[in-house]
Every structure is written in C-alpha cells, then in structure tokens.
Design an enzyme around this catalytic site. Structure first.
Site, short mmCIF file in Angstrom:
data_model
loop_
_atom_site.label_atom_id
_atom_site.label_comp_id
_atom_site.label_asym_id
_atom_site.label_seq_id
_atom_site.Cartn_x
_atom_site.Cartn_y
_atom_site.Cartn_z
CG ASP A 145 69.66 70.50 6.94
OD1 ASP A 145 69.67 71.61 7.11
OD2 ASP A 145 69.79 69.61 5.92
CG HIS A 162 64.49 77.68 8.52
ND1 HIS A 162 64.09 78.86 7.72
CD2 HIS A 162 65.19 76.76 7.67
CE1 HIS A 162 64.40 78.43 6.56
NE2 HIS A 162 65.16 77.39 6.28
C1 SDX Z 1 69.11 75.13 5.94
O1 SDX Z 1 67.42 79.51 4.65
C2 SDX Z 1 67.01 78.41 4.23
O2 SDX Z 1 65.97 78.33 3.63
C3 SDX Z 1 68.06 77.24 4.43
C4 SDX Z 1 67.48 75.83 4.09
C5 SDX Z 1 67.07 75.67 2.56
O3 SDX Z 1 66.36 74.69 2.32
O4 SDX Z 1 67.96 76.30 1.93
O5 SDX Z 1 66.23 75.80 4.83
C6 SDX Z 1 68.53 74.85 4.47
O6 SDX Z 1 70.19 75.63 6.12
C7 SDX Z 1 68.10 74.67 7.33
C8 SDX Z 1 68.82 75.21 8.54
C9 SDX Z 1 70.03 74.40 8.77
N1 SDX Z 1 71.04 74.64 10.08
C10 SDX Z 1 70.96 74.09 10.97
O7 SDX Z 1 70.14 73.45 11.38
C11 SDX Z 1 71.84 74.68 11.96
C12 SDX Z 1 71.56 75.09 13.38
N2 SDX Z 1 70.47 76.12 13.45
C13 SDX Z 1 70.87 77.53 13.56
O8 SDX Z 1 72.48 77.75 13.42
C14 SDX Z 1 69.90 78.68 12.86
O9 SDX Z 1 68.90 78.44 13.93
C15 SDX Z 1 70.00 79.05 11.83
C16 SDX Z 1 71.28 79.39 11.01
C17 SDX Z 1 69.38 77.98 10.87
C18 SDX Z 1 69.20 80.40 11.62
O10 SDX Z 1 69.86 81.25 12.40
P1 SDX Z 1 69.11 82.70 12.43
O11 SDX Z 1 67.68 83.11 11.88
O12 SDX Z 1 70.11 83.65 12.11
O13 SDX Z 1 68.69 82.89 13.74
P2 SDX Z 1 69.79 83.26 15.18
O14 SDX Z 1 70.98 82.76 14.84
O15 SDX Z 1 69.54 84.87 15.25
O16 SDX Z 1 68.81 82.51 16.10
C19 SDX Z 1 67.76 83.30 16.99
C20 SDX Z 1 68.07 82.82 18.55
C21 SDX Z 1 69.29 83.09 18.99
O17 SDX Z 1 69.18 83.11 20.32
P3 SDX Z 1 69.33 84.56 20.77
O18 SDX Z 1 70.66 85.29 20.36
O19 SDX Z 1 68.25 85.44 20.41
O20 SDX Z 1 69.22 84.60 22.43
O21 SDX Z 1 67.65 81.23 18.53
C22 SDX Z 1 68.95 80.64 18.83
C23 SDX Z 1 70.17 81.61 18.56
O22 SDX Z 1 71.22 81.48 19.82
N3 SDX Z 1 68.94 79.42 18.07
C24 SDX Z 1 69.41 78.17 18.60
C25 SDX Z 1 69.37 77.47 17.47
N4 SDX Z 1 69.12 78.15 16.23
C26 SDX Z 1 68.88 79.49 16.89
N5 SDX Z 1 69.76 77.74 19.57
C27 SDX Z 1 70.27 76.28 19.82
N6 SDX Z 1 70.03 75.75 18.91
C28 SDX Z 1 69.69 76.03 17.80
N7 SDX Z 1 69.71 75.19 16.41
#
Ligand code: SDX
Length: 428
Positions: free
Chosen positions: A363, A306
């Site tokens: 989720d 998140h």
């Molecule tokens: C919702 O914003 C809100 O409030 C949203 C929400 C709401 O109620 O409205 O809470 C609802 O959207 C919840 C999130 C649902 N999405 C997912 O579950 C999809 C999987 N999660 C990711 O795609 C990700 O964690 C996000 C999109 C939720 C957040 O992404 P960020 O904040 O942009 O973080 P990032 O992509 O920069 O990740 C930071 C690091 C990265 O590694 P590095 O590039 O630093 O090496 O963490 C890794 C990412 O690769 N990472 C993950 C991961 N999520 C982040 N690695 C593996 N699996 C994951 N799920």
C-alpha cells in the site's frame, strides 16, 4: 516431539499431536483433538500462530520476502503475465493455453454488464458517500439479481457466480466513481480488454472520445495483478468464514469488501497517500518518524509493516518501479513520490523500524501511481477490492470444494462474571 508428532502433557496426561507438512513453509501441529483430549483451547488472538486451512493458491515467505501464486513468483507474473491470466491461474491452478485464456477472457467479457435495475441502488446514496460504502451495498445486493447462481452446492452455479463477480466488479467500481463525480455511467465495451474497459468506464465521458493510454492500461493491469490474492489475510479469512456457513458467494464477497476497508488492511493505500500529503515535504519526515515511534501516539506509518512480511513486500518493490515508470511516461513530477522514497530510506535506516522489521508494503507506493492516473484517494481501496475479488473467489471455491470443510466457529477464553442470580431493580 518426534519428526511427525508434537507431544503435550497436560495435568500429567501426555498425548501426541500429528505434525503436518505442506509443500514448502512452516509445518503445522494438528490440534483438532486438543479440546477433546484436554478440555482446553489453544489461545491465539489475531491468529499470529494459527493456520486456518489448507490452501494451494498462494505461498508467502515473510522472512525472505517471497510471494508465489500457484508456485509462480509475483514479480515474474507482474512483469510477464496479465491480470486475466493470473485470474485464470488462481481459479484453475495452471497457466492457460492461448485458447484457454481467450475462452476465459471472452467469458469474463460477456458478464461485465450489470442488471439495469442495479443502477437504482446508486441513486439511494448521497453523492459524497465513500465509494467503499457503495461497494459494500451494491455487491451485497447482487444476490438479489443473480439468484440463479447462488446454490453453492452446484458447481456450475459456483462457476457462473465466480465469473459474474470477477467480471462485474470493474463495472460496479467505475459506476461508484461516476456517481460521486456526477457523471453518467458508462457501459462496458466488449471490444476492450478487462483493464482498458475498466479505465474507459471510469474516465470516458459522452462529450468526447476517451483515448486509452497503453502505459496506463499496463500499469493498472500490473496493479491488479499485485493485489489479486495474498494467502489468509483478514478479508480473505472473512470471505472463508462467511462462506463456511453456506452464505451465497455475493454475500461472502460483500463481507470481504467490508473487512478490506479497514485502514490496517486494504484501507491503508488511501491512508498512506493522505499521510504522504500531510507530510508534504521531505523536511517534515523526521517529525512523523518520531510520531510513529512514540508509544503514546496512535500514529503509524501507513503503508509500512506487515503481519507476515518481515522483509521487503515483493509487491512494494514492483509497485515502486511501476510508479517511477508511470510518472516518467506521463511526465508527472509528483513531489509526494520523492517524499515516499525519502521516507522509505530514512525508516529503513532507523533502529526502531529495523528492530521491528517494518518495511514498505503493497500500500505504500500504490497511491502515488493511482493518483497520477487520476483516481481520487477514496477510490484506492475500491481498486484493491476489484483486484482482490479474484483471490476471494478462488479461495471461496477452494474452501467450498474441500470435502472436509465445516462451519468456522472459534471459541474463547471467558473473562466475564461467573454465574450469578438476577436482582430485581428495586433491590439493586
Ligand atoms: C495489507 O495480511 C495481508 O496479507 C494484508 C495485505 C493483503 O494483501 O491482503 O498484505 C494488505 O493489509 C497490507 C498492510 C496495510 N496496513 C498498513 O500499512 C497499516 C500500517 N501497518 C500496521 O498497522 C501494521 O504493520 C499491520 C496491521 C500491517 C501489521 O500489524 P501486526 O502484524 O499486528 O503487528 P503489530 O501491530 O503487532 O506491530 C508490531 C510492532 C508494534 O510495536 P510493539 O507493540 O511491538 O512495540 O511494530 C509496530 C507496532 O507498534 N508497528 C508499527 C507499524 N506497524 C507495526 N509502528 C509504526 N508504524 C507502523 N506502520
């Protein structure tokens, strides 16, 4: 930097920028004069360090795993309140009296029917259309039917449009489901609660009586509460940006639905259950954990991570407990729930997830419950949109009512070609 000002020196010119305080949470540096003072923009793709507005609706402390709606903790609201009461709270700022709640609920109940001609929109879709595509289309069309509540400068029209949107989303969502399964639409019933009415419109058929299970009603109502609002997330920011141009509320909510659909956002609940089903058994979890950690593999653990929570999403905690309760009460033994719990345990002890502070989000477990209740995975994000409509509407009203509100118009760091003259085609 003093207590109240941040000092910035650009090209030898030093200026102070006010530091503003909220009730709780991070302070902000007011950079509204930065461009005028320096000719420079701030640069923050993804808005990781940007506050886009003031808001009194929802507060999130991502490090502590805290979520408050108008000051009330989400776990207390989920356990002790109801979606209708939380809707009133988000819209009005205070918990309602018994009479106020009854009046609000009655008002919402009496707006649940949709214009009969709206049903024609569904017949334009293929039966196998994704229900989120149907939601985008039908909700976007609402302004064509309720033009008498689209003047955003009239508080009374804003009030009616807000109530219409909250009231009609369950009807529109249930109709989207019925259309995909080829069953007749079921009209709202004013003798049922908001959530029981939605379940009846979704699952009842003319051929036999639908027995409304209070266990399912309670679980569904809790799920709606957990999804009601969440600060300035992507879809809420979309609604605010659309609203800042003066677009009517129906169009703004349709824009929010479109944004929510993305798998990185509200589409993650559908993607998370599909992922759990693809994993299938506990012994295959390590393979997927390895994929999630592999930089060269686009796979991510859906329902994990998140932007704000760097601790447990408090909604996921309530969701896991609700999943356990519902499966037990329904006598459902879904192996997917065991895979989810084991995946969570493995991930939470893996250095990659610990270092990146990746925890289950709202989720991760919701799909287990929704599947047990009988919803197909394609409906999961529709249910998220149904519940989030009250948050979108409340945030939209807060923005429109702000006297300082202006159209949102970000700038950019331009990386394209410098000025050059046109070259006729025979000279290229
Ligand atoms: C919702 O914003 C809100 O409030 C949203 C929400 C709401 O109620 O409205 O809470 C609802 O959207 C919840 C999130 C649902 N999405 C997912 O579950 C999809 C999987 N999660 C990711 O795609 C990700 O964690 C996000 C999109 C939720 C957040 O992404 P960020 O904040 O942009 O973080 P990032 O992509 O920069 O990740 C930071 C690091 C990265 O590694 P590095 O590039 O630093 O090496 O963490 C890794 C990412 O690769 N990472 C993950 C991961 N999520 C982040 N690695 C593996 N699996 C994951 N799920």
């Amino acid at each position: 930097m003093s207590d109240n000002n941040a000092t910035l020196t650009v090209a030898g010119d030093t200026k102070d920028y006010a530091i503003l305080n909220g009730t709780v949470g991070p302070q902000v540096i007011d950079v509204r004069k930065l461009y005028a003072n320096t000719g420079m923009f701030t640069y923050d793709p993804g808005f990781t360090s940007t506050a886009s507005c003031d808001s009194g609706l929802t507060y999130i402390d991502g490090d502590a795993g805290v979520l408050l709606h108008r000051g009330y903790p989400i776990d207390q609201l989920a356990e002790q309140s109801s979606f209708m009461e939380v809707s009133y709270l988000l819209l009005n700022g205070e918990l309602p009296s018994k009479a106020e709640l009854e009046d609000f609920t009655r008002t919402i109940t009496r707006h649940t029917m949709v214009h009969e001609q709206l049903t024609a929109f569904y017949r334009g879709f293929r039966r196998d259309a994704h229900p989120m595509a149907v939601m985008c289309g039908v909700v976007g069309a609402l302004s064509a039917f309720y033009h008498d509540s689209t003047d955003i400068n009239d508080p009374e029209q804003r009030r009616i449009a807000s109530h219409r949107l909250i009231a009609k989303m369950p009807t529109i969502a249930a109709m989207a489901y019925k259309y995909t399964v080829g069953q007749p639409f079921v009209y709202p019933r004013n003798d049922l609660s908001y959530t029981a009415n939605f379940l009846n419109m979704t699952f009842s058929v003319p051929a036999e009586e639908y027995v409304i299970d209070p266990v399912i009603v309670d679980a569904m109502d809790k799920i709606f509460t957990l999804h009601a609002d969440h600060e300035q997330n992507a879809s809420t920011s979309t609604v605010r940006l659309a609203g800042s141009s003066g677009a009517n509320p129906f169009a703004c909510i349709a824009a929010g639905i479109a944004c929510l659909w993305g798998p990185a956002h509200g589409g993650a609940n559908e993607a998370a259950l599909n992922m759990l089903r693809e994993i299938g058994t506990v012994d295959r979890i390590p393979e997927y954990i390895a994929r999630a950690k592999n930089k060269d593999d686009p796979f991510r653990l859906m329902g994990f991570g998140h932007r704000v929570y760097k601790n447990y999403d408090p909604r996921a905690t309530v969701m896991q407990k609700t999943a356990k309760d519902v499966l037990a009460k329904l006598g459902v033994n879904d192996p997917i729930f065991d895979v989810a719990k084991e995946l969570e345990q493995i991930a939470l002890h893996d250095p990659y997830f610990i270092e990146k502070k990746l925890y289950p989000n709202v989720d991760f477990y919701s799909g287990v419950i929704l599947s047990a209740i009988g919803f197909p995975t394609e409906m999961f994000t529709v249910l998220f949109a149904l519940a989030r409509t009250v948050g979108w509407v409340a945030q939209w009203n807060e923005m429109i009512s702000d006297p300082a509100q202006k159209i949102g118009r970000p700038r950019q760091l331009y990386t394209g070609p410098a000025k050059r003259d046109y070259v006729p085609v025979d000279k290229r």
